[in-house]
Each structure stands twice: as C-alpha cells, then as structure tokens.
Scaffold this active site. Structure first.
Site, mmCIF file in Angstrom:
data_model
loop_
_atom_site.group_PDB
_atom_site.id
_atom_site.type_symbol
_atom_site.label_atom_id
_atom_site.label_comp_id
_atom_site.label_asym_id
_atom_site.label_seq_id
_atom_site.Cartn_x
_atom_site.Cartn_y
_atom_site.Cartn_z
ATOM 1 N N CYS A 258 -14.149 -3.056 -11.839
ATOM 2 C CA CYS A 258 -14.292 -1.898 -12.718
ATOM 3 C C CYS A 258 -14.363 -0.612 -11.916
ATOM 4 O O CYS A 258 -14.163 0.472 -12.465
ATOM 5 C CB CYS A 258 -15.532 -2.056 -13.590
ATOM 6 S SG CYS A 258 -17.042 -2.391 -12.658
ATOM 7 N N GLU B 293 -21.394 -0.489 -19.418
ATOM 8 C CA GLU B 293 -20.671 -0.155 -18.171
ATOM 9 C C GLU B 293 -19.255 -0.656 -18.349
ATOM 10 O O GLU B 293 -18.996 -1.864 -18.322
ATOM 11 C CB GLU B 293 -21.379 -0.810 -16.974
ATOM 12 C CG GLU B 293 -20.807 -0.399 -15.626
ATOM 13 C CD GLU B 293 -19.820 -1.424 -15.116
ATOM 14 O OE1 GLU B 293 -18.611 -1.116 -15.203
ATOM 15 O OE2 GLU B 293 -20.227 -2.487 -14.652
#
Length: 683
Positions: free
Chosen positions: A294, A255
């Site tokens: 993120c 990720e």
C-alpha cells in the site's frame, strides 16, 4: 490443508462452501477456507467477557513483557512462516519484511510500553489543569482501555506484519482482538496465530481468528468496539458506511491503498549520489513484494530536463531484476499473491495506457509456471502531460507498475503530489535543504508520512515503503484518513480519554500520581532510607535551609567554567532587564538542593536515574536563603531482566525549591533507582 478459524477457544472449519486457495508460483492447491457456521456474535461476547477482563487485570508493563515474550516465541518458529510465505510468491526479502518486520513491531511496542507508560492500569495523559483560584478543584486526563473487542480486517499482501502491527498497540492498550486476514493468504496468518496461542502467553479470549467471511459480525458491534481496516479504498468506504458503525459511533481506522509519489529534486543531477539513490529506491518499491504494498511508489516526478536520463536508468535497473520462482538464487521478484491479482493489475495497466505510454515491460520468467502461477511483468509508463491526464492520479495498479511524470518547477511537483488526493507516504531525494522545506510545507497536508533522503542519511534509511512502529502509518483522503502505530499514539486509539475533575487528593488516589495540593505525609525516617515498598505516594521531606554566599557563586563558576556575566559581573548583571544584581547559577541551585535532601548514609537508594521538567521560576541572589520540599510523586515497579539482578523500582520525586519568602524559585522531577525488599508487587 484446512485453514481454520479460532473462535471462543476452539478451532473451527465450516463444511458448506470451502474456497480453494492456490500456490502463487506453480498454481497447486495449498488449502481451503470456510468460515460458515461461525458464531460471530459469540466471538464478540467471548472477547468482551473473557479476553478483555484478562488483559485489563494486567498493567501496561505486564502487557509489554507479554509482547516481548510472544515475539521471542515467534522468532524461534519463523522458519515455518518463511516456508509458508513462499507459497504466496514472496522472496526471502519479501518474507523478511512481513515476518521479521511484524515480530519486530511487538519488540518495539514492548519497549515503548515499559518506557513511556506507567506500571499501572491507568494511563495519565498530560499535566494537571488548575480549574480554581485556590487549587482545590483541578482536572486531569486519563485513558483506560475500551471494554469491547478490536476487529482487525487485514489485506492479503502482509499476512503477518499486517496483523502484528495492529495487535501490538491493541494488546498493550488492554483490548482483545478478532483478526480477519484476507482469505487469499490467510494460511500464513493462521500459522502465526496458532503459534501465539500455543505459547500460552496471551490470556484466554485475547486473540480470535476468522479465516473466510465475517458473516453478520458488523451487526453485533457496539460503541465499545473498534474496527481497523487495511485494503482497497472502495471496500473500506463500504465497511465504514455500515449502519452499525455510524449509529454506535464505533471507532473505525482505515488505511487504504494510495497513489504514493517519489520526487527527484530539481537540484539533483545525474552525477550526484542522490540520483543513484533515487533510481534504486524507485526500483525497490516497484519490485519488493512484487509492488503489492500500500506504500509502494506509483507516481514518480522528475525535472523535465532529466526525464530521459531517469527513464533510461530505471529501464536498465529493472532489467537486472529477475522475475520467477523465489527459491531460485538469481530471482529478485516473485509472482503476485494469486491469479485474481494478475487479471486486476492487467486491467488497471490498460486503463493507465489511456493517459501514458509504456516505456518498459519485461516478462522473462526464471522458473515457476507462467500459465498457472500469478506472474506479472514489471511495467514502467511515461505520462508526458501529467496536468492534462487524470489516469496516473486516479488509477492504481497494485503490482510492479509505476508512471514517470515531468515537472517544470518545485511548485509543479507539489501540485502533482496533491493530485493523488491523499497518500500514505511520499519521498523526496534532494541535497538542498531549502528545497526540502518548500516541498514538505506544500505536500505534508496530503501525506501521512514523508521521507527526505540525501547522501548523509541514505545508508541508514529504512526505505520509502517501510512503516515503522515509532511513527504514524496512515494518510488523509484517498489513503483512508486514519493512523496506525505512531508509538503510544497507536495505543491510545484503543482507549477512552476521560477528563477527571475533583480535588488533588482524590485524583492523586485515582491516578497513583501525587498532584500539587494533595496531602503530604511527613515521616520521621528519611525517605532515602526506605525501600521501594515502604515509600508512600505523597510522602514528603522538608529540608533545612542554606544561605547562598558570594563564595558559592564564585566557586561554582570556577568549577563549572560558567562565567556568564549575570553570575560574575556586578555592573553587567545590574543592566540585565531580568536580574537586579548578580544571580546564582541555576545549576548550582540544583546541586545545592541535592545537598539539602540527599541522605549521606548507605541505604536502599541505588542511583540517580535522571531529571525531568526543570524550570527556574525566580532568580536567587547572593544572601538569599533556600530550602526544598521533596515529595514521592510516583512509583514504578521495575521488572528484572536477569534472574540475579537486584530487585528495584523507579521513584519519581517532585522537587520544589523555595527562597526565604516561601516563593518557588525552581521545580523539577528527579528519578531514583530504589532497592526493593523482594519480587512481590505492592500496589
């Protein structure tokens, strides 16, 4: 403060080359990290031989309860975590997302584990597959935990949530974990791990911690291990290409940071509620965690004729966000996590300036030490030619930085979103549902998650940048190509799906779930007169018969109000291409079946819990005769929520209704709550 690792049941701190960590607000030293001397191969072995067996002995429900109890224990100590989080520059809002959000993930997975998984050690995935003409050879998929260790490598921005959102599905699956937090904020992770270990709720070896470098850990991984990574795409690609990962085909879930976007719909004007909601969301995503998420919005797409309005509104809103010491009441945005991040963000902003102009940059700090701390200004850029310039689509400044770009049509907006080359999340603000569909069908292949906001759902929205344990978190391409969480989907990432083939009787025994074709046990005592412990998988009741009369159909129509023509109009029913004549109500058959198999006397059955997978196979006409077969399909031990609660379990019954020709006319599953004799689990 020595920030220690926890390995093979012992706390460890190396003495060779400690790395100093500093307070993000004032620059003071907060501790030192050194993992030198760690026996990482021994840690893997300890997880595999000690932690794994301890977790696998527990059922999914027992692991789920463990998650809930651990979450409660952490909540009671969260004040200490908040204080530590301040040193990383987090405001109270930032810490809430990280700490309460992480603990909340344990609660969600605890609930899902008890609702969506069996009280067993084997997870059955999907229905039985018929593989032979007579049904004596069938197939079924099952999932069992991998017998290695899960290595979780986390980013610096979420030292609590980043760990707990991975641990929740890992532990529920029955797999031990070795956690490697980013060094810069590892002191927060260490505190949470210490609390989890002190609770004595986890089996020994289920959780180990590496604060500092991992040494040659990757060289000792094998095919039963799993690696998950959160961080920069560059680091993720390097780890994923490790020879051991490729040679052993080790599961690697990545990720990575991505250039997430937010789109203002072409239908939205400055007077619409969606406009204000859009401005608020972009500002939130720039300033929550100082833009160090993120999932933060990096690219903002707006209709070309509303660019000026959007920029002015964003500038005004950003000006109101005070930057400084998170403990000061007026401060809404703290510093970055450390000085290295400040230099990195500044360098990325300079690169972005090659293709965009700065339209807002504010560095008016309220408290803290701008020289020693890790403060960074909020920066808004404007790229006039987003199709001509690649910088906004290639360069990510991991801080409070955003670039506004114009578009002429929705097709252009979709194209711009795709230029991010794969993102964790995108959002769209529109009041036009047709436009929403057009955008979704265009950008979904490039995103792991999409949030569509209008005035009707905004109040309860959790926000663009908030991954939820119920939904997948990840994305294609630049975002890493992985998926985390997503409810039970995340649990299965740590399990091996295996296709079983054999007789229904054998697979029934393996899965503890009766399958059609397996043996059925007939007893003299009615099954509704038996306690939970006394019932056997496969125990079956075949009922007496009942002939359906015209009065039955007429009376049910009157009671239910269902006068559908196929039940009440002889001529219209005959013209129906499916039926030959008047047909009995399907729901009357369900009621009549209950009358056939239910025992009227008081007994251990407490209540009907629900009905699943109902199918009407053949029509039942007036004059047809039906009977039922009731089979104990699965038993679920129900853990008591309160001490004085009546001990009980859930029994799933397979119900099949037949006509006079022994043809199946309907089948379904009913669930009943059944009293247990005591609190002892009986397998």
């Amino acid at each position: 403060m020595k920030i220690q690792s926890f390995a093979q049941g012992q706390w460890h701190f190396g003495e060779q080359s400690p790395r100093r960590l500093y307070h993000a607000v004032n620059g003071d030293e907060v501790g030192a990290v050194d993992s030198s001397g760690l026996d990482v191969a021994g840690m893997l072995d300890y997880a595999r031989t000690k932690g794994g067996p301890g977790l696998r002995e527990m059922t999914f429900h027992e692991r789920a309860i463990m998650l809930k109890q651990t979450a409660i224990y952490l909540l009671e100590r969260k004040k200490d975590f908040y204080e530590l989080s301040y040193a990383s520059g987090a405001t109270k809002r930032d810490a809430w997302v990280d700490i309460d959000g992480g603990i909340g993930t344990f609660f969600v997975y605890s609930g899902k584990g008890r609702r969506d998984m069996p009280d067993d050690t084997v997870y059955v995935d999907g229905p039985m597959e018929i593989l032979s003409k007579e049904g004596t050879f069938v197939g079924r998929h099952v999932c069992l935990p991998l017998q290695g260790a899960a290595v979780h490598i986390n980013a610096f921005n979420f030292p609590c949530w980043g760990m707990l959102e991975k641990l929740a599905p890992t532990f529920l699956a029955g797999m031990p974990a070795i956690v490697k937090p980013a060094t810069w904020t590892s002191y927060i992770t260490q505190a949470v791990v210490k609390a989890m270990l002190e609770s004595n709720l986890l089996p020994p070896g289920a959780l180990q911690l590496i604060c500092g470098g991992v040494g040659d850990l990757f060289d000792h991984l094998d095919s039963q291990d799993v690696v998950t990574f959160t961080g920069s795409a560059e680091t993720g690609r390097m780890l994923k290409s490790h020879s051991r990962i490729t040679e052993q085909a080790i599961r690697f879930n990545m990720e990575a940071d991505s250039l997430n976007c937010c789109i203002l719909g072409a239908d939205v004007t400055t007077s619409d509620p969606e406009f204000d909601l859009f401005i608020q969301e972009v500002v939130n995503e720039m300033t929550i965690k100082t833009g160090q998420r993120c999932t933060a919005i990096r690219r903002t797409f707006v209709p070309s004729d509303r660019v000026d309005d959007v920029i002015e509104a964003l500038k005004a809103a950003l000006h109101e966000v005070k930057i400084g010491d998170p403990k000061r009441e007026e401060v809404k945005m703290g510093p970055l996590a450390g000085r290295p991040q400040v230099m990195e963000v500044a360098e990325k902003v300079n690169q972005l300036k090659q293709g965009a102009e700065v339209v807002f940059e504010e560095a008016d700090y309220h408290g803290g030490d701008p020289e020693k701390g890790a403060f960074s200004p909020t920066t808004l850029l404007y790229c006039k030619e987003p199709f001509e310039r690649s910088e906004p689509h290639d360069i990510e400044a991991f801080g409070p930085v955003n670039t506004v770009m114009p578009y002429e049509s929705l097709g252009d907006a979709v194209h711009l979103a795709a230029l991010g080359k794969g993102s964790l999340v995108g959002s769209l603000f529109t009041a036009d549902d047709r436009s929403a569909r057009r955008v979704v069908t265009g950008v979904a292949p490039y995103h792991g998650r999409l949030m569509i906001i209008n005035r009707h759902c905004a109040k309860e929205s959790t926000g663009h940048g908030s991954p939820l344990p119920h939904l997948v978190h990840g994305g294609p391409g630049r975002a890493g190509g992985g998926e985390e969480m997503g409810g039970i989907r995340g649990v299965l990432h740590y399990m091996q799906r295996t296709a079983l083939q054999g007789s229904p009787a054998t697979l029934t025994r393996v899965t503890n779930e009766w399958m059609k074709g397996a043996a059925q046990v007939h007893k003299k005592v009615h099954p509704f007169q038996k306690y939970f412990e006394e019932l056997e998988i496969g125990e079956t009741l075949v009922t007496h018969r009942r002939t359906i009369t015209e009065a039955d159909v007429t009376n049910f129509a009157g009671v239910s109000g269902d006068y559908f023509y196929a039940h009440t109009d002889k001529i219209a029913a005959a013209e129906n291409p499916i039926f030959e004549k008047r047909v009995a109500h399907g729901y009357f058959l369900i009621a009549a079946a209950a009358g056939l198999f239910v025992h009227p006397a008081q007994g251990p059955v407490l209540a009907n819990y629900g009905l699943d997978n109902l199918r009407f196979i053949e029509p039942v006409y007036i004059g047809d005769t039906i009977h039922c077969r009731l089979t104990c399909k699965r038993k679920i031990f129900k853990h008591k929520k309160e001490e004085d609660e009546v001990p009980q379990g859930i029994v799933e019954w397979d119900v099949e209704i037949f006509n006079q020709d022994d043809e199946t006319v309907a089948n379904y599953t009913i669930l009943t709550l059944v009293r247990r004799k005591n609190d002892q689990r009986v397998n």
